[in-house]
Design an enzyme around this catalytic site. Structure first.
Site, mmCIF file in Angstrom:
data_model
loop_
_atom_site.group_PDB
_atom_site.id
_atom_site.type_symbol
_atom_site.label_atom_id
_atom_site.label_comp_id
_atom_site.label_asym_id
_atom_site.label_seq_id
_atom_site.Cartn_x
_atom_site.Cartn_y
_atom_site.Cartn_z
ATOM 1 N N ASP A 172 4.416 -7.945 -6.341
ATOM 2 C CA ASP A 172 4.915 -7.819 -4.975
ATOM 3 C C ASP A 172 5.454 -6.414 -4.713
ATOM 4 O OD1 ASP A 172 4.626 -10.529 -5.497
ATOM 5 O OD2 ASP A 172 6.311 -11.112 -4.254
ATOM 6 N N ASP A 193 -0.250 -8.551 -4.696
ATOM 7 C CA ASP A 193 0.449 -9.701 -4.119
ATOM 8 C C ASP A 193 0.994 -9.273 -2.761
ATOM 9 O OD1 ASP A 193 1.932 -12.172 -3.764
ATOM 10 O OD2 ASP A 193 1.905 -12.401 -5.931
ATOM 11 N N ASP A 194 1.999 -9.993 -2.247
ATOM 12 C CA ASP A 194 2.522 -9.651 -0.929
ATOM 13 C C ASP A 194 3.030 -8.216 -0.889
ATOM 14 O OD1 ASP A 194 2.028 -12.212 0.001
ATOM 15 O OD2 ASP A 194 4.035 -12.934 -0.467
ATOM 16 N N HIS A 215 -1.860 -9.114 -0.715
ATOM 17 C CA HIS A 215 -1.922 -10.392 -0.018
ATOM 18 C C HIS A 215 -1.269 -10.336 1.357
ATOM 19 C CE1 HIS A 215 -2.280 -12.664 -4.139
ATOM 20 N NE2 HIS A 215 -3.277 -11.818 -3.915
ATOM 21 N N ARG A 246 1.274 -13.192 7.777
ATOM 22 C CA ARG A 246 1.454 -14.639 7.751
ATOM 23 C C ARG A 246 2.923 -15.036 7.796
ATOM 24 N NH1 ARG A 246 -0.573 -16.442 1.661
ATOM 25 N NH2 ARG A 246 0.003 -14.524 0.575
ATOM 26 N N LYS A 248 4.838 -18.481 6.514
ATOM 27 C CA LYS A 248 4.589 -19.702 5.751
ATOM 28 C C LYS A 248 5.918 -20.350 5.403
ATOM 29 C CE LYS A 248 3.856 -16.707 1.671
ATOM 30 N NZ LYS A 248 2.912 -16.355 0.576
#
Length: 354
Positions: A172, A193-194, A215, A246, A248
């Site tokens: 991340d 990743d994010d 991501h 996003r 979530k």
């Protein structure tokens, strides 16, 4: 309404720097703490395996990095670096590099198994300024921005590009939690990743940042009853990620996601989905029907543009029926695969399958 940010950069300059102290090893760092040094220059320092480069207890100090900082190899749970306190200025000088040499830990599994991997850097600061730092190759996770207040972060380079071919995972960029009045601007993240994973906080701005290879940019609700409120993500580029942006919320999670704005976000060659809003998230992936308990309120997706690759999807919305007050304006090209959507508030028009 977003609160006005304190100019923490100017605030930190108010501290009087009376002397300088060069640090080449951990013993010298401890001596600097005992001396109450206000200007510390870290030069070509190697941290022994299993030890943390610990900058706690230096309130009101400027910490600057010169040369290359490296870390010994050991499988352990912790952070390679910690910054904790108030009134800090943390900055990098030209030519410096903080190198985690993460390839020694990478095994494609990240935090899901395999080798035990330390996180890179942990920040828990108040009234502080962090700028011009260059990080390379996190073992797992990048920068944990935790319980910070009135902090400005500018011009950081988080470079995990080697992980794309050498087994990097869960690297991340910024993990933000329980923060208030924090601004992250002008940064570049290349990872697996994010780029941003924000799980809770209030009055957070993430602006003018570039995210490559990972991501996407994510707001995550429902961890431990946390609240994410008044979050502004604007003027960013998301390039060759699998997801663009996003929101979530955790499956069976409790909390609130309110006042989240994504504005002027450019997507480039997104491989899977341009915009995702889901209410059934688990770390292993979405599962089952979305649950109530962490409603998404006052969500704005404005001027989200760019392209998704042909076999991808522009939008995926799958939430419970407690979402409300959304504004949606996206202009995404490509993404010919249409997926069905569920839980979109009345009056909001989103291109989805049936």
């Amino acid at each position: 309404m977003m609160a006005e940010f304190v100019n923490v950069g100017a605030l930190c300059l108010l501290f009087t720097i009376v002397s300088g102290f060069d640090v080449w090893n951990l013993d010298q760092l401890e001596q600097a703490k005992k001396n109450g040094e206000k200007l510390i220059t870290v030069k070509d320092l190697h941290v022994p395996a299993g030890k943390t480069l610990d900058f706690q207890g230096l309130n009101g100090s400027t910490i600057q990095f010169a040369g290359r900082v490296t870390f010994g190899y050991q499988e352990w749970r912790g952070h390679l670096m910690i910054f904790k306190g108030a009134g800090y200025t943390v900055k990098g000088l030209p030519g410096h590099l903080i190198d985690g040499e993460g390839h020694r830990w990478w095994d494609t599994l990240g935090g899901n198994g395999g080798k035990l991997k330390p996180g890179f850097a942990y920040f828990q600061l108040e009234n502080s300024y962090v700028r011009d730092l260059k990080f390379k190759n996190a073992p797992a996770l990048g920068l944990a921005i935790n319980a910070c207040k009135n902090v400005q972060i500018d011009n950081l380079d988080i470079d995990n590009a080697d992980g794309h071919t050498k087994g990097g995972h869960n690297t991340d960029g910024f993990d933000v939690a329980r923060c208030e009045n924090v601004k992250i601007s002008g940064c570049r993240v290349n990872n697996q990743d994010d780029c941003l994973a924000l799980s809770s906080g209030k009055n957070i701005v993430f602006s003018n940042n570039v995210c490559i290879g990972g991501h996407g940019i994510a707001v995550i609700g429902g961890y431990d009853g946390g609240i994410a409120e008044d979050i502004l993500i604007k003027d960013c580029k998301v390039i060759k990620n699998n997801i663009g942006v996003r929101v979530k919320t955790m499956l069976n999670g409790k909390g609130l996601v309110k006042g989240i704005t994504f504005d002027n976000i450019q997507l480039q060659d997104i491989s899977e989905i341009g915009i995702v809003v889901i209410g059934n998230y688990l770390n292993s992936g979405p599962r089952g029907q979305p649950t109530k308990g962490c409603p998404i309120q006052k969500l704005q997706m404005t001027n989200i543009y760019g392209n998704v690759l042909k076999n991808g999807t522009k939008h995926l919305v799958w939430v419970a029926d407690d979402a409300s007050n959304w504004i949606w304006n996206s202009k995404i090209q490509g993404g010919e695969r249409l997926r069905p959507c569920q839980g979109i508030p009345k009056g909001v028009n989103i291109e989805c399958g049936k």
